[in-house]
Design an enzyme around this catalytic site. Structure first.
Site, PDB file in Angstrom:
ATOM      1  N   PRO A   2     -58.105  40.133 -83.941  1.00  0.00           N
ATOM      2  CA  PRO A   2     -57.298  40.473 -85.098  1.00  0.00           C
ATOM      3  C   PRO A   2     -57.239  41.947 -85.471  1.00  0.00           C
ATOM      4  CG  PRO A   2     -59.397  39.496 -85.764  1.00  0.00           C
ATOM      5  CD  PRO A   2     -59.437  39.713 -84.309  1.00  0.00           C
ATOM      6  N   GLU A   3     -56.320  42.709 -84.920  1.00  0.00           N
ATOM      7  CA  GLU A   3     -55.865  43.909 -85.618  1.00  0.00           C
ATOM      8  C   GLU A   3     -54.449  43.584 -86.056  1.00  0.00           C
ATOM      9  OE1 GLU A   3     -56.850  47.851 -84.058  1.00  0.00           O
ATOM     10  OE2 GLU A   3     -58.788  47.111 -83.355  1.00  0.00           O
ATOM     11  N   LYS A  51     -53.486  43.517 -91.892  1.00  0.00           N
ATOM     12  CA  LYS A  51     -54.190  42.381 -91.308  1.00  0.00           C
ATOM     13  C   LYS A  51     -54.051  41.123 -92.156  1.00  0.00           C
ATOM     14  CE  LYS A  51     -57.348  45.729 -89.328  1.00  0.00           C
ATOM     15  NZ  LYS A  51     -58.618  46.452 -89.536  1.00  0.00           N
ATOM     16  N   ASN A 165     -60.681  48.839 -85.162  1.00  0.00           N
ATOM     17  CA  ASN A 165     -61.595  49.658 -84.378  1.00  0.00           C
ATOM     18  C   ASN A 165     -61.043  50.061 -83.009  1.00  0.00           C
ATOM     19  OD1 ASN A 165     -63.978  51.047 -84.279  1.00  0.00           O
ATOM     20  ND2 ASN A 165     -65.135  49.361 -83.362  1.00  0.00           N
ATOM     21  N   ARG A 253     -69.464  50.769 -87.932  1.00  0.00           N
ATOM     22  CA  ARG A 253     -68.657  50.310 -86.803  1.00  0.00           C
ATOM     23  C   ARG A 253     -68.862  51.211 -85.602  1.00  0.00           C
ATOM     24  NH1 ARG A 253     -64.707  46.840 -88.250  1.00  0.00           N
ATOM     25  NH2 ARG A 253     -64.917  46.253 -86.073  1.00  0.00           N
TER      26      ARG A 253
END
Length: 263
Positions: A2-3, A51, A165, A253
DNA sequence: AGGTTATGCCAAT
DNA sequence: TTGGCCTAACCTC
């Protein structure tokens, strides 16, 4: 995976397969207790912002956020519905198709006010239509005012919605920008460059379901080891200069970049 | 069988 | 800054 591209892709599938139809909505897992409030109602439309996925049913809007684990299984059926695989939070069924949602961070009904409250906190989304053409400027001016490292700003959904990310690492490598550079130390051209690069690249992700970022590999399904410029390549040679790709933790992250190419 | 990891983000500290 | 959420895939033993 999921981006933002995944979420927009799902919105498109819902719009095509389910919008305008009366849907059965259930929660095989039982945790989506409000399923009954929209069961048997019509899906008016589906759209994404960053998102977040919004499914507008007649009685209310369903807000879905996949978080880091969430996944969709969307398939057609011939009247006979398959057993849910794993923990299915919500199942949406039409005459022809079904969609199973597993592991989302959020799956909740909101009213118009609640919806506006959520989207008012979201920054511009490179995948959203931009009729006035000023969404890029919203991003650029925000970044240019901020002392925060650009690597963190790109992950902040109120600055830029939909980038996560992987795209963060890849966009910064493509721009040749060190992730630690404070936003206010960048030039307007550099920041606008990131925006327009995202606007150009992310629709490819929507179309293919893959985050394609390497020139020369922008079509097809490149193998995992060929797919990214720097993401998940710590210790491997930079594809441009050959020096070792580094990994650091930035705000919890993993951050990947090339020290030599990204000054 | 058990441990680790993940493309995310929130609340509590 | 840390812990927690929550699910499945991919390791190692």
């Amino acid at each position: 995976m999921p981006e933002g591209h995944t979420v927009h892709r799902t919105a498109g599938i819902f719009q095509k397969k389910f919008a305008g139809s009366t849907l059965r909505v259930s929660s095989p897992q039982g945790r989506f207790t409000d399923a009954s409030l929209i069961d048997g109602s019509k899906l008016l439309s589906a759209h994404a912002w960053g998102k977040q996925l919004f499914l507008k049913f007649e009685p209310a809007i369903l807000r879905i956020h996949l978080g880091i684990y969430g996944k969709w299984r969307i398939e057609s059926h011939e009247g006979e519905l398959p057993e849910p695989k794993g923990q299915v939070r919500a199942r949406f069924t039409s005459d022809k198709d079904f969609a199973d949602l597993r592991g989302p961070t959020a799956c909740e009904l909101v009213d118009t006010e609640g919806y506006l409250g959520v989207v008012s906190k979201l920054g511009p989304d490179p995948l959203r239509p931009d009729p006035k053409g000023d969404e890029g400027e919203r991003f650029v001016s925000r970044v240019l005012k901020s002392p925060t490292p650009i690597g963190q700003l790109l992950m902040n959904q109120s600055v830029l919605a939909g980038v996560g990310n992987v795209y963060r690492a890849e966009l910064l490598f493509r721009a040749g920008i060190n992730p630690h550079t404070p936003g206010k130390q960048l030039t307007r051209e550099q920041v606008a460059g990131i925006w327009f690069d995202a606007v150009a690249l992310m629709p490819l992700g929507v179309r293919t379901g893959l985050m394609l970022t390497r020139d020369g590999f922008l079509k097809g399904r490149p193998k995992l080891e060929d797919r990214y410029l720097v993401y998940k390549r710590e210790g491997l040679p930079c594809r441009v200069c050959g020096s070792s790709v580094v990994i650091e933790i930035m705000a919890t992250r993993k951050l990947y970049y090339c020290v030599k190419c990204q000054k």
